[in-house]
Design a protein around this motif. Structure first.
Motif, PDB file in Angstrom:
ATOM      1  N   PRO A   2       0.822  -1.213   0.000  1.00 27.30           N
ATOM      2  CA  PRO A   2       0.000   0.000   0.000  1.00 27.30           C
ATOM      3  C   PRO A   2       0.860   1.268   0.000  1.00 27.30           C
ATOM      4  CG  PRO A   2      -0.542  -1.416   1.881  1.00 27.30           C
ATOM      5  CD  PRO A   2       0.631  -2.017   1.196  1.00 27.30           C
ATOM      6  N   ASP A   3       0.324   2.279  -0.632  1.00 25.50           N
ATOM      7  CA  ASP A   3       1.007   3.588  -0.661  1.00 25.50           C
ATOM      8  C   ASP A   3       0.592   4.349   0.604  1.00 25.50           C
ATOM      9  OD1 ASP A   3       2.169   5.995  -1.195  1.00 25.50           O
ATOM     10  OD2 ASP A   3       1.028   6.391  -3.032  1.00 25.50           O
ATOM     11  N   TYR A   4       1.403   4.196   1.679  1.00 29.52           N
ATOM     12  CA  TYR A   4       1.053   4.779   2.967  1.00 29.52           C
ATOM     13  C   TYR A   4       0.993   6.297   2.928  1.00 29.52           C
ATOM     14  CZ  TYR A   4       1.492   0.161   4.957  1.00 29.52           C
ATOM     15  OH  TYR A   4       1.305  -1.152   5.236  1.00 29.52           O
ATOM     16  N   LYS A   5       1.822   6.906   2.111  1.00 27.06           N
ATOM     17  CA  LYS A   5       1.788   8.358   2.004  1.00 27.06           C
ATOM     18  C   LYS A   5       0.442   8.816   1.453  1.00 27.06           C
ATOM     19  CE  LYS A   5       4.152  12.343   0.038  1.00 27.06           C
ATOM     20  NZ  LYS A   5       5.264  12.839  -0.781  1.00 27.06           N
ATOM     21  N   GLU A   6      -0.056   8.154   0.421  1.00 30.23           N
ATOM     22  CA  GLU A   6      -1.348   8.518  -0.159  1.00 30.23           C
ATOM     23  C   GLU A   6      -2.489   8.249   0.829  1.00 30.23           C
ATOM     24  OE1 GLU A   6      -3.987  10.286  -2.410  1.00 30.23           O
ATOM     25  OE2 GLU A   6      -1.840  10.285  -2.835  1.00 30.23           O
ATOM     26  N   LEU A   7      -2.411   7.132   1.571  1.00 30.38           N
ATOM     27  CA  LEU A   7      -3.436   6.843   2.586  1.00 30.38           C
ATOM     28  C   LEU A   7      -3.448   7.924   3.656  1.00 30.38           C
ATOM     29  CD1 LEU A   7      -2.892   2.997   3.051  1.00 30.38           C
ATOM     30  CD2 LEU A   7      -4.721   4.136   1.773  1.00 30.38           C
TER      31      LEU A   7
END
Length: 57
Positions: A2-7
């Motif tokens: 998962p793209d944690y920055k985007e989340l």
């Protein structure tokens, strides 16, 4: 992965939007309160007897 920055950014934007919505609602209520007639808009403190009866409701 998962793209944690985007989340994080998505949650941050939603939180910011919610706070702005609450601030706008508070300001609108304050303006409505201030625009009421002085007699109509006065608030009285609760006395001990009135506080108990208000809690029972």
């Amino acid at each position: 992965m998962p793209d944690y920055k985007e989340l994080y950014l998505k949650l941050f934007r939603a939180s910011e939007e919610a706070v702005n919505h609450l601030i706008a609602a508070q300001q609108e209520c304050e303006e409505l309160y201030l625009s009421q007639d002085e007699q109509e808009g006065t608030m009285e403190p609760l006395t001990k007897g009135r506080a108990r009866s208000a809690e029972a409701e």
